[in-house]
Write a protein that holds these residues in place. Structure first.
Motif, PDB file in Angstrom:
ATOM      1  N   GLY A 166     -12.098  18.474  -1.088  1.00 47.84           N
ATOM      2  CA  GLY A 166     -11.419  19.462  -0.264  1.00 47.84           C
ATOM      3  C   GLY A 166     -12.354  20.585   0.124  1.00 47.84           C
ATOM      4  N   ILE A 167     -12.110  21.158   1.285  1.00 49.24           N
ATOM      5  CA  ILE A 167     -12.938  22.249   1.800  1.00 49.24           C
ATOM      6  C   ILE A 167     -12.476  23.552   1.162  1.00 49.24           C
ATOM      7  CG2 ILE A 167     -13.602  23.514   3.873  1.00 49.24           C
ATOM      8  CD1 ILE A 167     -12.940  20.884   5.429  1.00 49.24           C
ATOM      9  N   THR A 168     -13.408  24.237   0.506  1.00 52.37           N
ATOM     10  CA  THR A 168     -13.096  25.446  -0.238  1.00 52.37           C
ATOM     11  C   THR A 168     -13.657  26.685   0.451  1.00 52.37           C
ATOM     12  OG1 THR A 168     -15.129  25.352  -1.525  1.00 52.37           O
ATOM     13  CG2 THR A 168     -13.232  24.109  -2.377  1.00 52.37           C
ATOM     14  N   LYS A 169     -13.317  27.834  -0.107  1.00 55.54           N
ATOM     15  CA  LYS A 169     -13.883  29.092   0.372  1.00 55.54           C
ATOM     16  C   LYS A 169     -15.401  29.046   0.306  1.00 55.54           C
ATOM     17  CE  LYS A 169     -14.112  34.026  -0.720  1.00 55.54           C
ATOM     18  NZ  LYS A 169     -13.559  35.119  -1.570  1.00 55.54           N
ATOM     19  N   ALA A 170     -15.945  28.484  -0.757  1.00 58.27           N
ATOM     20  CA  ALA A 170     -17.401  28.415  -0.913  1.00 58.27           C
ATOM     21  C   ALA A 170     -18.039  27.586   0.191  1.00 58.27           C
ATOM     22  CB  ALA A 170     -17.752  27.834  -2.287  1.00 58.27           C
ATOM     23  N   ASP A 171     -17.356  26.543   0.651  1.00 61.63           N
ATOM     24  CA  ASP A 171     -17.885  25.708   1.735  1.00 61.63           C
ATOM     25  C   ASP A 171     -17.902  26.462   3.059  1.00 61.63           C
ATOM     26  OD1 ASP A 171     -18.208  23.315   0.152  1.00 61.63           O
ATOM     27  OD2 ASP A 171     -16.036  23.046   0.257  1.00 61.63           O
ATOM     28  N   LEU A 172     -16.966  27.378   3.240  1.00 59.83           N
ATOM     29  CA  LEU A 172     -16.806  28.080   4.515  1.00 59.83           C
ATOM     30  C   LEU A 172     -17.561  29.407   4.568  1.00 59.83           C
ATOM     31  CD1 LEU A 172     -12.962  27.527   4.905  1.00 59.83           C
ATOM     32  CD2 LEU A 172     -14.769  26.301   6.132  1.00 59.83           C
ATOM     33  N   ALA A 173     -17.834  29.983   3.410  1.00 56.71           N
ATOM     34  CA  ALA A 173     -18.337  31.355   3.365  1.00 56.71           C
ATOM     35  C   ALA A 173     -19.701  31.526   4.021  1.00 56.71           C
ATOM     36  CB  ALA A 173     -18.395  31.841   1.916  1.00 56.71           C
ATOM     37  N   THR A 174     -20.489  30.471   4.072  1.00 57.08           N
ATOM     38  CA  THR A 174     -21.834  30.574   4.665  1.00 57.08           C
ATOM     39  C   THR A 174     -21.835  30.292   6.165  1.00 57.08           C
ATOM     40  OG1 THR A 174     -22.297  28.249   4.146  1.00 57.08           O
ATOM     41  CG2 THR A 174     -22.923  29.896   2.492  1.00 57.08           C
ATOM     42  N   LEU A 175     -20.683  29.951   6.732  1.00 54.37           N
ATOM     43  CA  LEU A 175     -20.602  29.592   8.142  1.00 54.37           C
ATOM     44  C   LEU A 175     -20.329  30.832   9.001  1.00 54.37           C
ATOM     45  CD1 LEU A 175     -18.394  26.375   7.806  1.00 54.37           C
ATOM     46  CD2 LEU A 175     -20.898  26.537   7.823  1.00 54.37           C
ATOM     47  N   ASP A 176     -20.698  30.741  10.266  1.00 55.07           N
ATOM     48  CA  ASP A 176     -20.504  31.859  11.199  1.00 55.07           C
ATOM     49  C   ASP A 176     -19.078  31.837  11.731  1.00 55.07           C
ATOM     50  OD1 ASP A 176     -20.776  33.931  13.010  1.00 55.07           O
ATOM     51  OD2 ASP A 176     -21.721  32.660  14.532  1.00 55.07           O
ATOM     52  N   ILE A 177     -18.153  32.314  10.905  1.00 56.89           N
ATOM     53  CA  ILE A 177     -16.738  32.350  11.265  1.00 56.89           C
ATOM     54  C   ILE A 177     -16.337  33.808  11.440  1.00 56.89           C
ATOM     55  CG2 ILE A 177     -14.393  31.761  10.567  1.00 56.89           C
ATOM     56  CD1 ILE A 177     -15.592  29.483   8.890  1.00 56.89           C
ATOM     57  N   GLN A 178     -15.910  34.143  12.649  1.00 56.18           N
ATOM     58  CA  GLN A 178     -15.585  35.519  12.981  1.00 56.18           C
ATOM     59  C   GLN A 178     -14.118  35.659  13.382  1.00 56.18           C
ATOM     60  OE1 GLN A 178     -17.962  37.747  12.477  1.00 56.18           O
ATOM     61  NE2 GLN A 178     -19.484  36.152  12.036  1.00 56.18           N
ATOM     62  N   ALA A 179     -13.651  36.892  13.449  1.00 53.75           N
ATOM     63  CA  ALA A 179     -12.279  37.157  13.885  1.00 53.75           C
ATOM     64  C   ALA A 179     -12.052  36.576  15.278  1.00 53.75           C
ATOM     65  CB  ALA A 179     -12.022  38.661  13.895  1.00 53.75           C
ATOM     66  N   ASN A 180     -10.875  35.979  15.464  1.00 49.14           N
ATOM     67  CA  ASN A 180     -10.428  35.382  16.732  1.00 49.14           C
ATOM     68  C   ASN A 180     -11.114  34.063  17.061  1.00 49.14           C
ATOM     69  OD1 ASN A 180      -8.675  37.617  17.272  1.00 49.14           O
ATOM     70  ND2 ASN A 180     -10.463  38.779  17.953  1.00 49.14           N
ATOM     71  N   ASP A 181     -11.947  33.537  16.176  1.00 49.43           N
ATOM     72  CA  ASP A 181     -12.546  32.222  16.405  1.00 49.43           C
ATOM     73  C   ASP A 181     -11.487  31.128  16.329  1.00 49.43           C
ATOM     74  OD1 ASP A 181     -15.150  33.037  16.794  1.00 49.43           O
ATOM     75  OD2 ASP A 181     -15.849  32.485  14.794  1.00 49.43           O
ATOM     76  N   PHE A 182     -11.733  30.041  17.050  1.00 52.38           N
ATOM     77  CA  PHE A 182     -10.995  28.788  16.873  1.00 52.38           C
ATOM     78  C   PHE A 182     -12.030  27.798  16.363  1.00 52.38           C
ATOM     79  CE2 PHE A 182      -6.877  26.877  18.390  1.00 52.38           C
ATOM     80  CZ  PHE A 182      -7.018  25.690  17.711  1.00 52.38           C
ATOM     81  N   ILE A 183     -11.817  27.243  15.177  1.00 49.76           N
ATOM     82  CA  ILE A 183     -12.835  26.400  14.562  1.00 49.76           C
ATOM     83  C   ILE A 183     -12.327  24.975  14.372  1.00 49.76           C
ATOM     84  CG2 ILE A 183     -13.797  28.430  13.391  1.00 49.76           C
ATOM     85  CD1 ILE A 183     -12.669  27.272  10.762  1.00 49.76           C
ATOM     86  N   LEU A 184     -13.245  24.014  14.457  1.00 51.31           N
ATOM     87  CA  LEU A 184     -12.946  22.604  14.207  1.00 51.31           C
ATOM     88  C   LEU A 184     -13.809  22.143  13.042  1.00 51.31           C
ATOM     89  CD1 LEU A 184     -12.886  21.180  17.853  1.00 51.31           C
ATOM     90  CD2 LEU A 184     -11.051  22.330  16.592  1.00 51.31           C
ATOM     91  N   LEU A 185     -13.191  21.495  12.063  1.00 52.31           N
ATOM     92  CA  LEU A 185     -13.864  21.079  10.844  1.00 52.31           C
ATOM     93  C   LEU A 185     -14.176  19.587  10.909  1.00 52.31           C
ATOM     94  CD1 LEU A 185     -11.567  23.023   8.341  1.00 52.31           C
ATOM     95  CD2 LEU A 185     -13.702  23.799   9.418  1.00 52.31           C
ATOM     96  N   LYS A 186     -15.461  19.272  11.034  1.00 51.66           N
ATOM     97  CA  LYS A 186     -15.916  17.879  11.075  1.00 51.66           C
ATOM     98  C   LYS A 186     -16.240  17.436   9.658  1.00 51.66           C
ATOM     99  CE  LYS A 186     -19.598  14.895  12.878  1.00 51.66           C
ATOM    100  NZ  LYS A 186     -20.768  14.818  13.781  1.00 51.66           N
ATOM    101  N   THR A 187     -15.559  16.402   9.196  1.00 54.61           N
ATOM    102  CA  THR A 187     -15.753  15.899   7.841  1.00 54.61           C
ATOM    103  C   THR A 187     -16.030  14.398   7.890  1.00 54.61           C
ATOM    104  OG1 THR A 187     -13.490  15.200   7.342  1.00 54.61           O
ATOM    105  CG2 THR A 187     -13.968  17.563   7.159  1.00 54.61           C
ATOM    106  N   LYS A 188     -16.169  13.813   6.708  1.00 55.59           N
ATOM    107  CA  LYS A 188     -16.382  12.365   6.655  1.00 55.59           C
ATOM    108  C   LYS A 188     -15.155  11.597   7.138  1.00 55.59           C
ATOM    109  CE  LYS A 188     -14.998  11.617   1.837  1.00 55.59           C
ATOM    110  NZ  LYS A 188     -15.398  11.027   0.532  1.00 55.59           N
ATOM    111  N   ASN A 189     -14.002  12.305   7.299  1.00 56.65           N
ATOM    112  CA  ASN A 189     -12.810  11.634   7.835  1.00 56.65           C
ATOM    113  C   ASN A 189     -13.077  10.989   9.188  1.00 56.65           C
ATOM    114  OD1 ASN A 189     -11.265  12.638   5.641  1.00 56.65           O
ATOM    115  ND2 ASN A 189     -10.821  14.529   6.752  1.00 56.65           N
ATOM    116  N   SER A 190     -13.946  11.619   9.991  1.00 56.35           N
ATOM    117  CA  SER A 190     -14.207  11.119  11.348  1.00 56.35           C
ATOM    118  C   SER A 190     -14.923   9.773  11.348  1.00 56.35           C
ATOM    119  CB  SER A 190     -15.035  12.146  12.134  1.00 56.35           C
ATOM    120  OG  SER A 190     -14.210  13.182  12.629  1.00 56.35           O
TER     121      SER A 190
END
Length: 206
Positions: free
Chosen positions: A86-110
């Protein structure tokens, strides 16, 4: 300007939630002389779709309350294919995620073309991190943004903070970077979800 269709094809035999036979879409076709008409029966959470708060919160907002303007927007695709559970806070914290962003999470599911009980999902602390970042929306490449979490806190926390959830994306061929997204749902009234065709445009701002 290159376009990518990141939607799932809808057909009998496609991947569906929990691999349930009752969740498979069905098509009943009738032809009279040269006129053919097909009736389709399927769950609104089939394939690529967008959830509304009513999906997980009783008496909450239905699909028509989601502004179309929020689904036609720049997006950031992030590569999380190294995540195993599962994707955790630690996985996301290093990414450039800002207020009002719309983000898509690419995982091995694809890279998996059938139902997988152990699909990668967004864990509660990951969802809470996105709430704290005040994003506009999040999409993921599986039929559900969470699994194995009593009370569905990922869905509920995102909905309570007006964060749009898009599920069932196909991101195998998509490089992690910024795009322009057009997520066009069927214009339904009073429902908890709607199927959607989702397109990404590369180099739209050049």
């Amino acid at each position: 300007m290159k376009m990518y269709d990141i939607s799932m094809p809808v057909h009998t035999g496609m991947p569906v939630w929990d691999n349930a036979e009752s969740a498979q879409p069905t098509f009943n076709r009738a032809t009279m002389e040269h006129v053919t008409v097909t009736r389709m029966d399927f769950n609104l959470h089939t394939g690529t779709h967008i959830d509304a708060p009513l999906h997980m919160i009783n008496d909450a907002d239905t699909f028509e309350t989601i502004p179309l303007e929020k689904l036609v927007t720049p997006v950031k695709v992030f590569d999380l294919t190294d995540v195993e559970d599962g994707i955790t806070k630690a996985d996301l914290a290093t990414l450039d995620i800002q207020a009002n962003d719309f983000i898509l999470l690419k995982t091995k599911n694809s890279f998996i073309d059938q139902w997988d009980d152990n699909f990668v999902f967004l864990k509660e602390d990951g969802a809470n991190f996105l709430v704290d970042r005040k994003i506009n929306g999040v999409g993921i490449d599986t039929l559900g943004i969470e699994r194995s979490q009593p009370g569905n806190p990922t869905h509920r926390n995102l909905f309570k903070n007006d964060i749009i959830i898009v599920e069932g994306l196909r991101l195998k061929e998509i490089e992690a970077k910024e795009y322009f997204m057009v997520a066009a749902p069927v214009k339904l009234i009073g429902t908890e979800a709607a199927p959607a065709r989702v397109l990404l445009f590369e180099d739209w701002n050049k």
